[in-house]
Design a protein around this motif. Structure first.
Motif, PDB file in Angstrom:
ATOM      1  N   ASP A  68       0.865  -1.171   0.000  1.00  0.00           N
ATOM      2  CA  ASP A  68       0.000   0.000   0.000  1.00  0.00           C
ATOM      3  C   ASP A  68       0.906   1.226   0.000  1.00  0.00           C
ATOM      4  O   ASP A  68       1.544   1.533   1.009  1.00  0.00           O
ATOM      5  N   ASP A 133       2.722  11.913  -3.355  1.00  0.00           N
ATOM      6  CA  ASP A 133       1.376  11.371  -3.225  1.00  0.00           C
ATOM      7  C   ASP A 133       0.378  12.084  -4.129  1.00  0.00           C
ATOM      8  O   ASP A 133      -0.761  11.629  -4.278  1.00  0.00           O
ATOM      9  N   HIS A 134       0.795  13.196  -4.752  1.00  0.00           N
ATOM     10  CA  HIS A 134      -0.056  13.896  -5.713  1.00  0.00           C
ATOM     11  C   HIS A 134       0.314  13.553  -7.155  1.00  0.00           C
ATOM     12  O   HIS A 134      -0.401  13.943  -8.077  1.00  0.00           O
ATOM     13  N   ARG A 136       0.215  11.403  -9.950  1.00  0.00           N
ATOM     14  CA  ARG A 136      -0.487  10.223 -10.466  1.00  0.00           C
ATOM     15  C   ARG A 136      -0.747  10.398 -11.959  1.00  0.00           C
ATOM     16  O   ARG A 136      -1.094  11.486 -12.422  1.00  0.00           O
ATOM     17  N   PHE A 138      -3.012   8.228 -14.753  1.00  0.00           N
ATOM     18  CA  PHE A 138      -3.966   7.127 -14.891  1.00  0.00           C
ATOM     19  C   PHE A 138      -4.117   6.357 -13.578  1.00  0.00           C
ATOM     20  O   PHE A 138      -4.213   5.127 -13.554  1.00  0.00           O
ATOM     21  N   GLY A 139      -4.113   7.102 -12.475  1.00  0.00           N
ATOM     22  CA  GLY A 139      -4.334   6.501 -11.173  1.00  0.00           C
ATOM     23  C   GLY A 139      -3.122   5.843 -10.539  1.00  0.00           C
ATOM     24  O   GLY A 139      -3.207   5.377  -9.407  1.00  0.00           O
ATOM     25  N   GLN A 140      -1.989   5.809 -11.248  1.00  0.00           N
ATOM     26  CA  GLN A 140      -0.785   5.165 -10.737  1.00  0.00           C
ATOM     27  C   GLN A 140       0.252   6.211 -10.332  1.00  0.00           C
ATOM     28  O   GLN A 140       0.351   7.268 -10.948  1.00  0.00           O
ATOM     29  N   GLN A 152       1.790  16.354 -17.946  1.00  0.00           N
ATOM     30  CA  GLN A 152       0.467  16.511 -17.348  1.00  0.00           C
ATOM     31  C   GLN A 152       0.435  17.712 -16.406  1.00  0.00           C
ATOM     32  O   GLN A 152      -0.540  18.474 -16.380  1.00  0.00           O
TER      33      GLN A 152
END
Length: 242
Positions: A68, A133-134, A136, A138-140, A152
């Motif tokens: 996690d 932690d910000h 990302r 495509f969610g990864q 991006q």
């Protein structure tokens, strides 16, 4: 003039090699020992290998060990960095004359980076704060040196690559930024100091004896950037084909 200055944190805005990196490496190793059930030597190898391959140990642990990621960041960075910090006083005033906006762009987690920025008195003086932690896509998780993440980020702020400057101690991260057309500044002082004092090259930083082709400008400290702003703003750059 550049539209945005993206600043790295560790060994760029403060001297993380002085005390923070060593303790952080040990916390990460202990976390790996506990969660992956490996010995100390193997934990150290895993940490170093993932950092070298992905730019952040987090990515390798998520991809290859199914951990996690957010819990890992919370567990390994839950400490007060302020007693361990060394940095130049008055840094906020020294950076104030730089033209354009200033944002933090760090592969450290926000639980740690926000404490450091507050101690540096830069938290309310920067226009944005982008931690790992910000980051990302495509969610990864996609930390530096991800070119996709950098593109991006620039698109989100509606700015062209040539209007952005990345200020870093890591040549690998600067190489990625330069490849998409950003301007680049290498900060050498803290990493060089660590090498001179102990002969140890911090795994988190890129020690470069010469000037890499991806580097537009070198400074010993970010405090010297105001002397170099004219050079950075006048660079004749051709945008990369992105």
């Amino acid at each position: 003039m550049p539209g945005i200055w993206f600043f790295d944190l560790d060994n760029t805005l403060h001297n993380a090699s002085h005390a923070i990196f060593g303790g952080m490496d040990e916390r990460i190793n202990q976390w790996i020992i506990q969660h992956l059930q490996v010995g100390a030597a193997e934990a150290d190898r895993i940490r170093r290998e993932h950092w070298r391959r992905y730019g952040a140990t987090l990515i390798g642990l998520v991809r290859h060990h199914g951990v996690d990621g957010l819990q890992y960041l919370e567990d390994t960075h839950r400490f007060d960095p302020r007693p361990l910090m060394r940095f130049e006083r008055g840094l906020a005033l020294k950076l104030a004359p730089l033209p354009g906006r200033k944002m933090l762009l760090t592969n450290a987690p926000s639980i740690y980076s926000r404490r450091v920025m507050a101690e540096l008195d830069l938290d309310r003086r920067f226009h944005g704060h982008v931690a790992i932690d910000h980051m990302r896509v495509f969610g990864q998780f996609a930390p530096k040196p991800s070119k996709r993440m950098l593109r991006q980020l620039l698109a989100r702020h509606r700015i062209q690559p040539h209007q952005a400057v990345l200020v870093e101690d890591s040549v690998a991260n600067l190489k990625a930024a330069r490849a998409i057309g950003m301007r680049t500044v290498l900060v050498r002082g803290y990493t060089r100091g660590a090498v001179r004092s102990s002969g140890y090259v911090p795994a988190h930083s890129a020690h470069q004896s010469g000037r890499a082709s991806c580097v537009d400008c070198c400074v010993h400290s970010v405090a010297h950037l105001r002397r170099k702003a004219w050079l950075i703003s006048s660079l004749d750059r051709t945008l990369a084909d992105v």
